[in-house]
Write a protein that holds these residues in place. Structure first.
Motif, PDB file in Angstrom:
ATOM      1  N   VAL A  21       0.515  -1.295   0.015  1.00  0.00           N
ATOM      2  CA  VAL A  21      -0.104  -0.231   0.006  1.00  0.00           C
ATOM      3  C   VAL A  21       0.920   1.210   0.029  1.00  0.00           C
ATOM      4  O   VAL A  21       1.945   1.102   0.023  1.00  0.00           O
ATOM      5  CB  VAL A  21      -1.149   0.152   1.368  1.00  0.00           C
ATOM      6  CG1 VAL A  21      -2.000  -1.047   1.198  1.00  0.00           C
ATOM      7  CG2 VAL A  21      -0.093   0.181   2.607  1.00  0.00           C
ATOM      8  N   GLY A  22       0.530   2.243  -0.888  1.00  0.00           N
ATOM      9  CA  GLY A  22       1.078   3.714  -0.581  1.00  0.00           C
ATOM     10  C   GLY A  22       0.480   4.446  -0.972  1.00  0.00           C
ATOM     11  O   GLY A  22      -0.655   4.963  -1.796  1.00  0.00           O
ATOM     12  N   LYS A  36      -0.200  -7.829  -9.032  1.00  0.00           N
ATOM     13  CA  LYS A  36      -2.318  -6.888  -9.363  1.00  0.00           C
ATOM     14  C   LYS A  36      -2.701  -5.703  -8.558  1.00  0.00           C
ATOM     15  O   LYS A  36      -2.365  -5.921  -7.473  1.00  0.00           O
ATOM     16  CB  LYS A  36      -3.349  -7.647  -9.682  1.00  0.00           C
ATOM     17  CG  LYS A  36      -4.589  -7.406 -10.075  1.00  0.00           C
ATOM     18  CD  LYS A  36      -4.762  -7.376 -11.415  1.00  0.00           C
ATOM     19  CE  LYS A  36      -5.898  -6.267 -12.020  1.00  0.00           C
ATOM     20  NZ  LYS A  36      -5.570  -6.170 -13.422  1.00  0.00           N
ATOM     21  N   GLY A  37      -2.662  -5.119  -9.672  1.00  0.00           N
ATOM     22  CA  GLY A  37      -2.915  -3.499  -8.392  1.00  0.00           C
ATOM     23  C   GLY A  37      -4.477  -3.133  -8.172  1.00  0.00           C
ATOM     24  O   GLY A  37      -5.380  -3.929  -9.463  1.00  0.00           O
ATOM     25  N   LEU A  38      -4.827  -2.900  -7.318  1.00  0.00           N
ATOM     26  CA  LEU A  38      -6.287  -2.305  -6.795  1.00  0.00           C
ATOM     27  C   LEU A  38      -7.174  -1.397  -7.228  1.00  0.00           C
ATOM     28  O   LEU A  38      -8.374  -1.304  -6.219  1.00  0.00           O
ATOM     29  CB  LEU A  38      -6.097  -2.966  -5.674  1.00  0.00           C
ATOM     30  CG  LEU A  38      -5.461  -4.644  -4.946  1.00  0.00           C
ATOM     31  CD1 LEU A  38      -5.199  -4.757  -3.353  1.00  0.00           C
ATOM     32  CD2 LEU A  38      -6.027  -5.650  -5.502  1.00  0.00           C
ATOM     33  N   GLN A  39      -6.376  -0.601  -7.345  1.00  0.00           N
ATOM     34  CA  GLN A  39      -6.853   0.890  -7.681  1.00  0.00           C
ATOM     35  C   GLN A  39      -7.469   1.105  -9.286  1.00  0.00           C
ATOM     36  O   GLN A  39      -6.297   0.252 -10.130  1.00  0.00           O
ATOM     37  CB  GLN A  39      -5.821   1.996  -7.443  1.00  0.00           C
ATOM     38  CG  GLN A  39      -6.944   2.162  -6.061  1.00  0.00           C
ATOM     39  CD  GLN A  39      -5.955   1.170  -4.595  1.00  0.00           C
ATOM     40  OE1 GLN A  39      -5.330   0.866  -4.613  1.00  0.00           O
ATOM     41  NE2 GLN A  39      -6.906   1.005  -4.054  1.00  0.00           N
ATOM     42  N   SER A  40      -8.438   1.543  -9.587  1.00  0.00           N
ATOM     43  CA  SER A  40      -9.175   1.453 -11.001  1.00  0.00           C
ATOM     44  C   SER A  40      -8.019   3.212 -11.277  1.00  0.00           C
ATOM     45  O   SER A  40      -8.266   3.910 -10.285  1.00  0.00           O
ATOM     46  CB  SER A  40     -10.637   1.885 -10.934  1.00  0.00           C
ATOM     47  OG  SER A  40     -11.399   0.723 -10.616  1.00  0.00           O
ATOM     48  N   SER A  41      -7.837   3.154 -12.975  1.00  0.00           N
ATOM     49  CA  SER A  41      -7.970   4.865 -12.548  1.00  0.00           C
ATOM     50  C   SER A  41      -8.068   5.279 -14.517  1.00  0.00           C
ATOM     51  O   SER A  41      -7.926   4.209 -15.420  1.00  0.00           O
ATOM     52  CB  SER A  41      -5.716   4.503 -12.625  1.00  0.00           C
ATOM     53  OG  SER A  41      -5.870   6.070 -12.998  1.00  0.00           O
ATOM     54  N   ASP A  42      -8.095   6.554 -14.713  1.00  0.00           N
ATOM     55  CA  ASP A  42      -8.377   7.078 -16.207  1.00  0.00           C
ATOM     56  C   ASP A  42      -6.951   6.725 -17.038  1.00  0.00           C
ATOM     57  O   ASP A  42      -7.236   6.572 -18.290  1.00  0.00           O
ATOM     58  CB  ASP A  42      -8.744   8.570 -16.060  1.00  0.00           C
ATOM     59  CG  ASP A  42     -10.385   8.487 -15.664  1.00  0.00           C
ATOM     60  OD1 ASP A  42     -11.072   7.228 -15.202  1.00  0.00           O
ATOM     61  OD2 ASP A  42     -10.551   9.805 -14.975  1.00  0.00           O
ATOM     62  N   ILE A  43      -5.874   6.439 -16.086  1.00  0.00           N
ATOM     63  CA  ILE A  43      -4.904   6.359 -16.797  1.00  0.00           C
ATOM     64  C   ILE A  43      -4.119   5.053 -17.334  1.00  0.00           C
ATOM     65  O   ILE A  43      -4.214   4.080 -16.446  1.00  0.00           O
ATOM     66  CB  ILE A  43      -3.736   7.457 -15.891  1.00  0.00           C
ATOM     67  CG1 ILE A  43      -3.928   8.527 -16.063  1.00  0.00           C
ATOM     68  CG2 ILE A  43      -2.281   7.543 -16.617  1.00  0.00           C
ATOM     69  CD1 ILE A  43      -3.024   9.429 -14.959  1.00  0.00           C
ATOM     70  N   PRO A  44      -4.227   4.342 -18.018  1.00  0.00           N
ATOM     71  CA  PRO A  44      -3.978   3.206 -18.408  1.00  0.00           C
ATOM     72  C   PRO A  44      -3.185   2.124 -17.272  1.00  0.00           C
ATOM     73  O   PRO A  44      -3.180   1.651 -17.220  1.00  0.00           O
ATOM     74  CB  PRO A  44      -3.884   3.023 -19.924  1.00  0.00           C
ATOM     75  CG  PRO A  44      -4.630   4.412 -20.534  1.00  0.00           C
ATOM     76  CD  PRO A  44      -4.232   4.966 -19.518  1.00  0.00           C
TER      77      PRO A  44
END
Length: 574
Positions: free
Chosen positions: A516-517, A550-558
């Protein structure tokens, strides 16, 4: 009614087996184990002289029982030759143990009040009313002699050591008298042949002539000599104690390393891609132990040249100054058109201030050219850091921790182009439980106080992502973005990792982790996290790590939208 307890089986050879029983159910615990131990590898029956052989077996079993205080035992043997395998049944009735009626234990001599002797004396287990145990009796005697040798009481001896057993009354009297003798001191350090390193060899000694002798000081001396990197081989060995002077000299044999050493290496990591290194070392420049180390590093992310001139001020492992001249050329994190170059000159003063903590005072002159803004910045940065590192297990530790605190300050008042200060804190902990379960905890915090991010050199800003933190994200890709949607570095960061691993095969472990960070110009501004599994392989060159995150956050930046990453690295980031 009688009870039959089978205490155990002992094989004399392929055709003979002992069965140990106790019809009165008295043979138990450590006594049973001791009988089995005494009968291990005992000879097969001698059919030509069976009576004598039975006598030998009974004597062997009696010794096993008497060692633990049972002198009134009854032993019966039965031999069964009806099958191919000879079975010998030994039935034991233990009887009552010998009880200590009187126990006198005195310590005399100049070391009678020496704490290790007092502690050992006070832990003596054979007190009045306890069961006689010859093993504990011998262990207590051995422990006192071990302490004497470890602390330089080389004339120590037992004046009296007797155990008198009264079989009629089932009691024992113990008389012990230990004379510590005088304590020896360290004598001189004698070097086998003339070396340019004589002064350094003496400086690394953790003792002086006249100090009280301890074997731990000799062990630490050998560790320091071998860690100094001055020698191909080196050894410090105590000479025979001198009973007249009460001193013990230390003989040192040493073979210096070659005057020039060149190392070439190549490798690959998922962070930096292919990488190569050329290193040139001059372990000895003069008799004061000065040394020079030059290194060139090349990889897809950066290229650097570093020259380090080391000046010891005593023990070269604990007290020295480094003068470092460096050049670094770096792409700005995965964008080869976005580069900066840095030239630096550093003064670093390293000192061991306690048994565990090391302090580094530093002064840096840095000149950094940022190609993204066609700007060149010059800074003079004093600072300090405190470091504590502990580990058990060598290059693949199973226990350890590392604490790091650093403060760096830049100010226009002393010639810097901008004013700011930077605080960095890192705390990593590795613990193992039940020799199987391993937990790794990591915390990395940082804060930069500056009026504007552009006042801070790129090399001092915070970036995250890669093999050692937020593993689902590319190397140093996480930070606030500039107008071109590129990472430009941050003023704050707070990163954490928890990892659990379990052995699945010798030298192999399976790991699960969660990173986390938050990294931005303010704390808790942008949050990131990932989870994954990994494989750990213990090799002679270090711990090989292969992680799937695997990342757990969604983002508009691919590149930040729940990314998946495979990372590979060698070594534990402790």
């Amino acid at each position: 009614m009688c009870f039959l307890l089978t205490a155990g089986f002992v094989s004399a050879n392929d055709n003979t087996q002992y069965q140990i029983t106790s019809q009165d159910d008295s043979l138990r615990g450590e006594v049973k184990k001791n009988v089995i131990l005494y009968l291990n590898d005992f000879s097969a029956p001698d059919t030509d002289n069976l009576a004598y052989w039975e006598k030998l077996v009974k004597r062997q079993v009696s010794q096993a029982l008497q060692a633990l205080g049972y002198y009134d035992s009854k032993i019966n043997l039965t031999i069964d030759n009806s099958s191919v395998e000879t079975k010998i049944t030994i039935d034991i009735a233990m009887g009552y143990p010998i009880v200590i009626r009187q126990s006198n234990y005195q310590v005399v001599g100049s070391g009678a009040s020496f704490k290790p002797f007092v502690t050992q004396r006070n832990s003596y287990p054979l007190v009045v009313g306890s069961k006689l145990d010859h093993g504990s009796y011998q262990a207590a005697k051995t422990a006192m002699m071990d302490i004497a040798r470890a602390y330089g009481f080389f004339d120590a001896k037992w004046l009296k050591h007797e155990v008198a057993v009264d079989l009629d009354n089932q009691t024992a009297n113990i008389e012990l008298s230990f004379d510590t003798g005088s304590r020896y001191q360290f004598g001189s350090i004698n070097i086998a042949q003339a070396h340019a390193s004589n002064d350094i060899i003496h400086a690394m000694a953790p003792f002086h002539t006249g100090d009280n002798f301890t074997s731990s000081a000799i062990a630490n001396y050998n560790i320091a000599l071998n860690q100094s990197r001055y020698f191909t081989s080196v050894q410090a060995i105590p000479a025979l104690p001198n009973p007249i002077t009460k001193r013990i000299d230390i003989n040192v044999t040493a073979v210096n390393r070659p005057r020039n050493i060149v190392e070439v290496s190549a490798g690959f990591t998922s962070d930096l891609g292919e990488r190569g290194r050329l290193k040139w070392v001059k372990p000895w420049i003069n008799r004061y132990g000065h040394s020079l180390e030059s290194e060139i590093k090349l990889n897809q992310q950066e290229q650097s040249v570093t020259n380090n001139y080391k000046v010891p001020h005593g023990d070269p492992n604990l007290d020295y100054t480094n003068y470092v001249l460096g050049w670094r050329h770096t792409s700005n994190f995965n964008d080869t058109s976005n580069r900066y170059r840095k030239y630096s000159l550093q003064w670093q003063r390293h000192q061991q201030i306690t048994d565990q903590w090391k302090r580094i005072l530093l002064l840096k002159y840095e000149r950094e050219k940022d190609d993204t803004q066609s700007a060149t910045r010059t800074h003079i940065i004093p600072g300090f850091s405190y470091i504590r590192e502990r580990r058990i297990g060598g290059i693949t530790p199973n226990w350890g921790d590392r604490q790091f605190i650093q403060v760096e300050v830049s100010d226009k008042a002393w010639g810097s182009q901008s004013s700011f200060y930077k605080l960095s804190l890192r705390s990593n902990w590795l613990r193992q439980f039940n020799k199987t379960h391993q937990i790794l905890l990591k915390l990395d915090a940082g804060y930069i106080s500056a009026s504007d991010i552009n006042d801070v050199p790129i090399s001092m800003r915070f970036f995250a992502g890669g093999d050692n933190n937020l593993r689902a994200y590319d190397y140093n890709s996480i930070s606030p973005l500039d107008s071109d949607n590129k990472s430009r570095g941050a003023l704050t960061q707070l990163l954490g990792t928890i990892e659990y691993s379990y052995p699945v095969k010798d030298k192999w472990r399976l790991a699960i982790f969660h990173d986390v960070g938050t990294i931005g110009d303010k704390f808790l501004e942008d949050k990131y996290s990932d989870a994954g599994i990994g494989i750990r392989w213990e090799t002679p060159v270090g711990l090989v790590r292969l992680d799937f995150a695997k990342g757990l956050q969604s983002s508009d930046i691919p590149r930040f939208d729940k990314p998946f990453n495979i990372s590979f690295a060698i070594g534990l980031d402790l």
